[in-house]
Design a protein around this motif. Structure first.
Motif, PDB file in Angstrom:
ATOM      1  N   LEU A  46       0.657  10.298 -10.555  1.00 42.18           N
ATOM      2  CA  LEU A  46       1.863   9.892 -11.272  1.00 42.18           C
ATOM      3  C   LEU A  46       2.811  11.062 -11.500  1.00 42.18           C
ATOM      4  O   LEU A  46       4.029  10.911 -11.392  1.00 42.18           O
ATOM      5  N   LYS A  47       2.284  12.217 -11.803  1.00 45.21           N
ATOM      6  CA  LYS A  47       3.133  13.402 -12.001  1.00 45.21           C
ATOM      7  C   LYS A  47       3.868  13.768 -10.727  1.00 45.21           C
ATOM      8  O   LYS A  47       4.997  14.243 -10.765  1.00 45.21           O
ATOM      9  N   LYS A  48       3.242  13.527  -9.585  1.00 47.27           N
ATOM     10  CA  LYS A  48       3.853  13.874  -8.297  1.00 47.27           C
ATOM     11  C   LYS A  48       4.804  12.804  -7.775  1.00 47.27           C
ATOM     12  O   LYS A  48       5.750  13.102  -7.072  1.00 47.27           O
ATOM     13  N   HIS A  49       4.542  11.534  -8.092  1.00 46.64           N
ATOM     14  CA  HIS A  49       5.247  10.446  -7.411  1.00 46.64           C
ATOM     15  C   HIS A  49       6.039   9.479  -8.273  1.00 46.64           C
ATOM     16  O   HIS A  49       6.838   8.720  -7.757  1.00 46.64           O
ATOM     17  N   ALA A  50       5.777   9.416  -9.542  1.00 45.87           N
ATOM     18  CA  ALA A  50       6.420   8.370 -10.332  1.00 45.87           C
ATOM     19  C   ALA A  50       6.646   8.835 -11.764  1.00 45.87           C
ATOM     20  O   ALA A  50       6.092   9.823 -12.212  1.00 45.87           O
ATOM     21  N   SER A  51       7.408   8.089 -12.460  1.00 45.36           N
ATOM     22  CA  SER A  51       7.645   8.334 -13.874  1.00 45.36           C
ATOM     23  C   SER A  51       6.405   7.945 -14.670  1.00 45.36           C
ATOM     24  O   SER A  51       5.742   6.968 -14.366  1.00 45.36           O
ATOM     25  N   PHE A  55      -4.123   1.503  -9.173  1.00 39.56           N
ATOM     26  CA  PHE A  55      -5.063   2.468  -8.636  1.00 39.56           C
ATOM     27  C   PHE A  55      -6.354   1.695  -8.384  1.00 39.56           C
ATOM     28  O   PHE A  55      -6.943   1.148  -9.309  1.00 39.56           O
ATOM     29  N   VAL A  56      -6.772   1.647  -7.124  1.00 42.32           N
ATOM     30  CA  VAL A  56      -7.855   0.763  -6.725  1.00 42.32           C
ATOM     31  C   VAL A  56      -9.092   1.556  -6.315  1.00 42.32           C
ATOM     32  O   VAL A  56      -9.026   2.438  -5.455  1.00 42.32           O
ATOM     33  N   GLU A  57     -10.201   1.210  -6.921  1.00 44.38           N
ATOM     34  CA  GLU A  57     -11.513   1.729  -6.524  1.00 44.38           C
ATOM     35  C   GLU A  57     -12.200   0.626  -5.731  1.00 44.38           C
ATOM     36  O   GLU A  57     -12.284  -0.518  -6.183  1.00 44.38           O
ATOM     37  N   VAL A  58     -12.669   0.971  -4.537  1.00 39.51           N
ATOM     38  CA  VAL A  58     -13.345   0.009  -3.669  1.00 39.51           C
ATOM     39  C   VAL A  58     -14.841   0.311  -3.706  1.00 39.51           C
ATOM     40  O   VAL A  58     -15.249   1.455  -3.518  1.00 39.51           O
ATOM     41  N   LYS A  59     -15.638  -0.712  -3.952  1.00 41.92           N
ATOM     42  CA  LYS A  59     -17.086  -0.552  -3.979  1.00 41.92           C
ATOM     43  C   LYS A  59     -17.734  -1.593  -3.081  1.00 41.92           C
ATOM     44  O   LYS A  59     -17.515  -2.795  -3.237  1.00 41.92           O
ATOM     45  N   ILE A  62       0.853  -1.183   0.000  1.00 44.51           N
ATOM     46  CA  ILE A  62       0.000   0.000   0.000  1.00 44.51           C
ATOM     47  C   ILE A  62       0.894   1.239   0.000  1.00 44.51           C
ATOM     48  O   ILE A  62       1.718   1.415   0.888  1.00 44.51           O
ATOM     49  N   LEU A  63       0.723   2.095  -1.001  1.00 36.40           N
ATOM     50  CA  LEU A  63       1.507   3.321  -1.109  1.00 36.40           C
ATOM     51  C   LEU A  63       0.758   4.519  -0.539  1.00 36.40           C
ATOM     52  O   LEU A  63       1.371   5.398   0.071  1.00 36.40           O
ATOM     53  N   GLN A  64      -0.548   4.572  -0.757  1.00 37.86           N
ATOM     54  CA  GLN A  64      -1.336   5.703  -0.285  1.00 37.86           C
ATOM     55  C   GLN A  64      -2.813   5.332  -0.297  1.00 37.86           C
ATOM     56  O   GLN A  64      -3.257   4.510  -1.100  1.00 37.86           O
ATOM     57  N   ARG A  65      -3.541   5.984   0.598  1.00 36.34           N
ATOM     58  CA  ARG A  65      -4.995   5.798   0.633  1.00 36.34           C
ATOM     59  C   ARG A  65      -5.673   7.153   0.523  1.00 36.34           C
ATOM     60  O   ARG A  65      -5.156   8.155   0.984  1.00 36.34           O
ATOM     61  N   ARG A  84      -9.846  16.573  -9.431  1.00 33.33           N
ATOM     62  CA  ARG A  84     -11.291  16.470  -9.199  1.00 33.33           C
ATOM     63  C   ARG A  84     -11.743  15.049  -8.868  1.00 33.33           C
ATOM     64  O   ARG A  84     -12.932  14.756  -8.906  1.00 33.33           O
ATOM     65  N   GLY A  85     -10.822  14.151  -8.569  1.00 35.51           N
ATOM     66  CA  GLY A  85     -11.192  12.783  -8.251  1.00 35.51           C
ATOM     67  C   GLY A  85     -10.481  12.290  -7.006  1.00 35.51           C
ATOM     68  O   GLY A  85      -9.623  12.964  -6.458  1.00 35.51           O
ATOM     69  N   GLU A  86     -10.893  11.120  -6.563  1.00 32.20           N
ATOM     70  CA  GLU A  86     -10.255  10.484  -5.420  1.00 32.20           C
ATOM     71  C   GLU A  86     -10.000   9.023  -5.749  1.00 32.20           C
ATOM     72  O   GLU A  86     -10.830   8.353  -6.362  1.00 32.20           O
ATOM     73  N   ILE A  87      -8.830   8.556  -5.343  1.00 31.42           N
ATOM     74  CA  ILE A  87      -8.482   7.145  -5.511  1.00 31.42           C
ATOM     75  C   ILE A  87      -8.447   6.530  -4.119  1.00 31.42           C
ATOM     76  O   ILE A  87      -7.739   7.024  -3.239  1.00 31.42           O
ATOM     77  N   ASP A  88      -9.195   5.461  -3.930  1.00 23.95           N
ATOM     78  CA  ASP A  88      -9.308   4.853  -2.612  1.00 23.95           C
ATOM     79  C   ASP A  88      -7.976   4.295  -2.117  1.00 23.95           C
ATOM     80  O   ASP A  88      -7.577   4.551  -0.992  1.00 23.95           O
ATOM     81  N   ILE A  89      -7.308   3.520  -2.963  1.00 23.71           N
ATOM     82  CA  ILE A  89      -6.041   2.894  -2.571  1.00 23.71           C
ATOM     83  C   ILE A  89      -5.094   2.916  -3.768  1.00 23.71           C
ATOM     84  O   ILE A  89      -5.492   2.609  -4.891  1.00 23.71           O
ATOM     85  N   ILE A  90      -3.847   3.273  -3.486  1.00 31.92           N
ATOM     86  CA  ILE A  90      -2.796   3.181  -4.499  1.00 31.92           C
ATOM     87  C   ILE A  90      -1.777   2.190  -3.943  1.00 31.92           C
ATOM     88  O   ILE A  90      -1.332   2.321  -2.800  1.00 31.92           O
ATOM     89  N   CYS A  91      -1.458   1.181  -4.738  1.00 32.89           N
ATOM     90  CA  CYS A  91      -0.550   0.146  -4.258  1.00 32.89           C
ATOM     91  C   CYS A  91       0.385  -0.290  -5.387  1.00 32.89           C
ATOM     92  O   CYS A  91       0.233   0.129  -6.529  1.00 32.89           O
TER      93      CYS A  91
END
Length: 123
Positions: A91-96, A57-61, A33-36, A42-49
């Protein structure tokens, strides 16, 4: 009015619990898990791993027993667009931008059954 506020808090609480269960499930499957709850574009990602050099990029429903809509069907085209935009910001903030990425949909039913749908959005 009070009923509406109560239902909103209850829904938020159920959502947090579902995301906690999803994160534990992903970790048990070998994902880091990298971030929650990342917000951006304008969006939200529940979990980034991450697993095996791929960022997910994980959407939890979650859907209760009284829901008429299956969890996977509850993600609208607008929500999909906002997920994609948020992933680009992250991705622009954290990774290539050259890293391998994928979107996962993790659904949780009222019975506790979890399903992981890979390549939920095609990158």
């Amino acid at each position: 009015r009070i009923k509406g506020r109560y239902m909103g808090r209850l829904s938020a609480q159920l959502g947090r619990q579902a995301e906690d269960r999803a994160a534990a499930f992903l970790q048990a499957q070998g994902y880091e898990i990298l971030q929650r709850n990342f917000r951006g574009g304008r969006g939200e990602i529940d979990i980034i791993c991450r697993k095996g050099g791929v960022i997910y990029f994980v959407e939890v429903k979650y859907r209760g027993a009284d829901s008429w809509v299956a969890p996977a069907e509850a993600v609208s085209a607008d929500k999909r667009r906002r997920l994609y935009q948020a992933a680009q910001v992250w991705l622009k903030k954290h990774a290539s931008m050259d890293c391998a990425c994928s979107f996962l949909l993790l659904t949780i039913s009222a019975t506790g059954t979890m399903d992981l749908i890979e390549d939920f959005l095609h990158w």
